[in-house]
Design a protein around this motif. Structure first.
Motif, PDB file in Angstrom:
ATOM      1  N   THR A 165       0.824  -1.210   0.000  1.00 25.91           N
ATOM      2  CA  THR A 165       0.000   0.000   0.000  1.00 25.91           C
ATOM      3  C   THR A 165       0.858   1.260   0.000  1.00 25.91           C
ATOM      4  N   ILE A 166       1.911   1.281   0.803  1.00 22.53           N
ATOM      5  CA  ILE A 166       2.761   2.469   0.902  1.00 22.53           C
ATOM      6  C   ILE A 166       3.465   2.737  -0.428  1.00 22.53           C
ATOM      7  N   GLN A 167       3.751   1.687  -1.178  1.00 21.50           N
ATOM      8  CA  GLN A 167       4.385   1.883  -2.482  1.00 21.50           C
ATOM      9  C   GLN A 167       3.504   2.682  -3.439  1.00 21.50           C
ATOM     10  N   THR A 168       2.202   2.688  -3.195  1.00 23.05           N
ATOM     11  CA  THR A 168       1.288   3.455  -4.040  1.00 23.05           C
ATOM     12  C   THR A 168       1.202   4.909  -3.601  1.00 23.05           C
ATOM     13  N   GLY A 169       1.906   5.273  -2.513  1.00 26.70           N
ATOM     14  CA  GLY A 169       1.881   6.645  -2.023  1.00 26.70           C
ATOM     15  C   GLY A 169       0.855   6.885  -0.941  1.00 26.70           C
ATOM     16  N   ARG A 170       0.155   5.836  -0.508  1.00 29.04           N
ATOM     17  CA  ARG A 170      -0.851   5.995   0.542  1.00 29.04           C
ATOM     18  C   ARG A 170      -0.321   5.485   1.877  1.00 29.04           C
ATOM     19  N   SER A 171      -1.076   5.710   2.942  1.00 24.69           N
ATOM     20  CA  SER A 171      -0.636   5.366   4.293  1.00 24.69           C
ATOM     21  C   SER A 171      -1.439   4.191   4.835  1.00 24.69           C
ATOM     22  N   VAL A 172      -0.928   3.627   5.954  1.00 23.22           N
ATOM     23  CA  VAL A 172      -1.514   2.414   6.530  1.00 23.22           C
ATOM     24  C   VAL A 172      -1.680   2.597   8.035  1.00 23.22           C
ATOM     25  N   LEU A 173      -2.788   2.065   8.554  1.00 21.29           N
ATOM     26  CA  LEU A 173      -3.060   2.039   9.991  1.00 21.29           C
ATOM     27  C   LEU A 173      -3.215   0.596  10.432  1.00 21.29           C
ATOM     28  N   ALA A 174      -2.481   0.192  11.472  1.00 21.33           N
ATOM     29  CA  ALA A 174      -2.568  -1.166  12.019  1.00 21.33           C
ATOM     30  C   ALA A 174      -2.962  -1.084  13.487  1.00 21.33           C
ATOM     31  N   VAL A 175      -4.036  -1.764  13.872  1.00 21.16           N
ATOM     32  CA  VAL A 175      -4.533  -1.766  15.248  1.00 21.16           C
ATOM     33  C   VAL A 175      -4.353  -3.168  15.813  1.00 21.16           C
ATOM     34  N   VAL A 176      -3.655  -3.269  16.941  1.00 21.22           N
ATOM     35  CA  VAL A 176      -3.364  -4.556  17.572  1.00 21.22           C
ATOM     36  C   VAL A 176      -3.756  -4.484  19.045  1.00 21.22           C
ATOM     37  N   PRO A 177      -3.899  -5.640  19.718  1.00 22.47           N
ATOM     38  CA  PRO A 177      -4.403  -5.615  21.094  1.00 22.47           C
ATOM     39  C   PRO A 177      -3.459  -5.045  22.141  1.00 22.47           C
ATOM     40  N   ASP A 178      -2.157  -5.376  22.094  1.00 19.22           N
ATOM     41  CA  ASP A 178      -1.299  -4.999  23.224  1.00 19.22           C
ATOM     42  C   ASP A 178       0.111  -4.657  22.776  1.00 19.22           C
ATOM     43  N   GLN A 179       0.946  -4.338  23.779  1.00 23.35           N
ATOM     44  CA  GLN A 179       2.310  -3.893  23.499  1.00 23.35           C
ATOM     45  C   GLN A 179       3.153  -4.983  22.861  1.00 23.35           C
ATOM     46  N   PRO A 235      -4.649  10.598  13.040  1.00 22.91           N
ATOM     47  CA  PRO A 235      -4.932  11.473  11.888  1.00 22.91           C
ATOM     48  C   PRO A 235      -3.994  11.194  10.717  1.00 22.91           C
ATOM     49  N   ILE A 236      -4.202  10.093  10.057  1.00 21.04           N
ATOM     50  CA  ILE A 236      -3.292   9.647   8.997  1.00 21.04           C
ATOM     51  C   ILE A 236      -3.651  10.325   7.678  1.00 21.04           C
ATOM     52  N   THR A 237      -2.633  10.754   6.968  1.00 23.62           N
ATOM     53  CA  THR A 237      -2.817  11.411   5.676  1.00 23.62           C
ATOM     54  C   THR A 237      -3.010  10.376   4.578  1.00 23.62           C
ATOM     55  N   ASP A 238      -4.058  10.534   3.787  1.00 25.57           N
ATOM     56  CA  ASP A 238      -4.329   9.678   2.622  1.00 25.57           C
ATOM     57  C   ASP A 238      -4.308   8.204   3.015  1.00 25.57           C
ATOM     58  N   LEU A 239      -5.226   7.820   3.861  1.00 22.83           N
ATOM     59  CA  LEU A 239      -5.309   6.439   4.356  1.00 22.83           C
ATOM     60  C   LEU A 239      -5.669   5.487   3.225  1.00 22.83           C
ATOM     61  N   GLY A 240      -4.857   4.418   3.077  1.00 24.69           N
ATOM     62  CA  GLY A 240      -5.111   3.448   2.026  1.00 24.69           C
ATOM     63  C   GLY A 240      -5.459   2.069   2.515  1.00 24.69           C
ATOM     64  N   LEU A 241      -5.113   1.748   3.776  1.00 23.19           N
ATOM     65  CA  LEU A 241      -5.351   0.399   4.295  1.00 23.19           C
ATOM     66  C   LEU A 241      -5.472   0.451   5.811  1.00 23.19           C
TER      67      LEU A 241
END
Length: 648
Positions: A165-179, A235-241
């Motif tokens: 996804t980042i190779q296309t110029g967009r950003s990524v958000l990953a949500v996980v349970p713990d540290q 607040p991610i810029t241009d979210l792609g995934l």
């Protein structure tokens, strides 16, 4: 921000000429409201107003940084509407406190990070996995629910998707349970993506470090944001995934009002942003499967032949032959002979053995004394428990109806027993059974991330299992009834998730990997583990809940508060005719009291159920009712939770 529900709306203020340059939409400002200074966000600048009185002026612009972006504002509005909450409460979850010194630091210029090429081989084992990667490379909004193969690295596959996804110029958000998950995914990502473009957000960071990383996402420097539940608002810029790992974990449910679940917020954000989304896990929740069944997301599963090739051998060992019914601790202190032999064989081969024991603190419920099927209400399928108010009568903890003639729906027996509560630590007992073998305990505050190669006996609670180089030779899953017997709608689903997470660390069948689960092999959840079929279990779970009208097939609201306050809220909300009321019942054991209710007042729980088509109307009605009671100031507050993780 005003936390008073009936003031959850916009207010107009005048902007002076000196403030005009900094007073941009999204910045923090300070205003005078009802004689006191309060912090607020500037939402928009207009030339006119519909206010008929005299307008006050902005006291000052706190910061010229536009921290409330249009996308996050839209998400905040949607979450508040979905969960019958106020925007002020959601904004507290979404935007961290300001750190002035960090804000004044010179930001680095954003740029396209250096990314190692993505090898699609890892995803090709998952049927449509290669197509999913191709869709990400083309910038399409591909959405999927992914079942991870045992032995595969979920962090590597998430990194593949993020890099694509980042190779296309967009950003990524990953949500996980713990540290632990944050650290694992960050380590994998920074090995292939420029570390200056990867930030990790978690509660363990100090205020300055967290705000610095949050600003990196806001200013576009960070292209991959990894974090726990609150990071879903980053607040991610241009979210792609949007990526979500292990959505069945309890820690993804926010314990503060309006109690949103990170999975639901993430999928809502993907929908609003029109971007791709991926929910991954070894097991599957009914909510995730509902997304597949509705057509919103696709299935990403490996063919059965591939699953059989990489999964360990799983055997179920019925514990009724050796457990002493008069000693609940017998299951913890003793193991079936077959399980002992499996552990001994693995240790002799030089491989570590994992022993999973449930956490303490699960609440007792009633089950059949003969076949141990959990006793449930005939009206609403809620859990039954003895309250002492009747002559042996059991009472439903959801709707309050009594059942004076209990009879098992599976075998017809009228004998009941209490389900096992918690589990004692087994390290000492197993240490005596295997003299000379190192015993490692991973639980609570002493979690071990990784063990050294060689034979060892690892005792771990669910979620604290260390990684073993080359995998475990065997795994023993003990005290199954402490998990399956909980008076919880999600007991079976959560049990399978915990079991599969442990079993996935065991070597493949061909390498001698063996998983022994001490439970009756006829139980549906046990069979799903034996067959390694989380999708089938989720399909059955979803269908079962639809038959009896339980989430996610319906929307349900839990109202906790003083009896008069709950009644007043229902009257003010003016619920539609299709809403079904269950209760009231006393507040379930283990559930904390609603804030603001005096200790001397009793607290009840009322459940409100409606079909999915009217879920938004239910939330809107309750939100309106909360505002009405807030304006009247005649009742103590009522806690409202939409689709709570645990109903009772």
């Amino acid at each position: 921000m005003l936390s008073v529900p009936h003031l959850d709306r916009e207010f107009d203020y005048l902007v002076t000429a000196e403030q005009a340059a900094d007073a941009r939409p999204g910045v923090r400002v300070r205003v005078r409201f009802h004689g006191r200074l309060v912090d607020a966000f500037l939402l928009e600048r207009r030339d006119d107003t519909d206010h008929t009185g005299k307008l006050g002026r902005l006291e000052r612009v706190i910061s010229g940084e536009p921290v409330l972006t249009p996308e996050v504002r839209q998400l905040v509005e949607a979450v508040a509407g979905r969960y019958a909450g106020s925007r002020a409460d959601v904004l507290r979850l979404a935007i961290p406190p300001r750190h002035a010194r960090v804000e004044r630091e010179t930001p680095s210029a954003p740029g396209l990070p250096v990314i190692a090429p993505v090898d699609p081989a890892g995803w090709q084992r998952y049927g449509a996995g290669a197509k999913f990667l191709a869709a990400l490379a083309e910038g399409r909004a591909a959405r999927a629910v992914w079942q991870v193969l045992p032995g595969d690295s979920w962090t590597e596959r998430f990194t593949d998707a993020a890099a694509q996804t980042i190779q296309t110029g967009r950003s990524v958000l990953a949500v996980v349970p713990d540290q632990r998950d944050i650290d694992a995914l960050t380590l994998s990502a920074t090995a292939r993506i420029d570390e200056t473009s990867v930030v990790a957000l978690s509660a363990g960071l100090g205020p300055a470090a967290r705000y610095r990383r949050w600003l990196a996402a806001l200013r576009g420097t960070a292209r991959l944001v990894i974090g726990t539940r609150s990071a879903v608002f980053a607040p991610i810029t241009d979210l792609g995934l949007v990526l979500v790992w292990d959505d069945g974990d309890d820690t993804l449910a926010e314990p503060r009002a309006p109690y949103p679940h990170a999975r639901e917020v993430a999928m809502l954000r993907a929908h609003l942003a029109g971007c791709a989304a991926l929910i991954g896990g070894y097991a599957r929740t009914a909510e995730a499967h509902a997304l597949v069944r509705s057509g919103w997301a696709h299935d990403l599963v490996a063919p059965r032949a591939t699953v059989r090739a990489v999964a360990p051998r799983v055997v179920a060992l019925d514990d009724t032959g050796y457990a002493d019914e008069r000693d609940p601790a017998a299951r913890t202190a003793r193991l079936p002979t077959v399980a002992l032999h499996a552990a001994r064989a693995a240790l002799q081969a030089g491989a570590p053995v994992l022993v999973q024991v449930p956490r303490r603190g699960y609440l007792p419920s009633l089950a059949c004394a003969r076949c141990r099927t959990v006793a449930r209400c005939r009206h609403c399928t809620g859990p039954l428990a003895l309250t002492g108010r009747g002559a042996g009568a059991a009472e439903c903890r959801w709707c309050g109806r009594a059942d004076s003639s209990l009879r098992c729906v599976s075998c017809g027996s009228d004998a009941v027993r209490a389900v096992v509560v918690g589990a004692r630590r087994t390290a000492e007992e197993l240490g005596r059974a295997f003299p000379g073998i190192a015993v490692v305990t991973s639980a609570g505050e002493t979690i071990v991330d990784r063990i050294e190669p060689g034979p060892a006996l690892v005792i771990a609670t669910p979620g604290a299992e260390p990684h073993a180089p080359g995998g475990y030779g065997a795994a023993l899953l003990l005290d199954s009834w402490a998990l399956l017997g909980r008076q919880d709608l999600r007991a079976a689903e959560d049990t399978l998730r915990r079991w599969m997470a442990a079993a996935a660390l065991v070597r493949a069948r061909e390498a001698g990997g063996l998983v022994s689960v001490v439970a009756d092999s006829a139980i549906r959840t046990v069979q799903s583990l034996v067959r390694w079929d989380p999708v089938g279990h989720a399909e059955s779970e979803l269908s079962s809940r639809a038959e009896v009208g339980l989430p996610p097939s319906v929307h349900m609201a839990a109202l906790d508060g003083a009896p008069d306050a709950v009644t007043a809220l229902l009257d003010a909300a003016r619920l539609s005719a299709g809403a079904d009321l269950l209760g009231p019942v006393p507040l379930p054991p283990g559930v904390r009291r609603p804030p603001g209710v005096p200790a001397e007042l009793g607290v009840i729980r009322m459940l409100v159920r409606t079909d999915r088509e009217h879920g938004s109307a239910l939330a809107a009605a309750l939100r309106h009712g909360i505002g009405v009671l807030s304006a009247r100031q005649s009742q103590h507050p009522v806690r409202v939770q939409i689709d709570p993780l645990h109903i009772g």
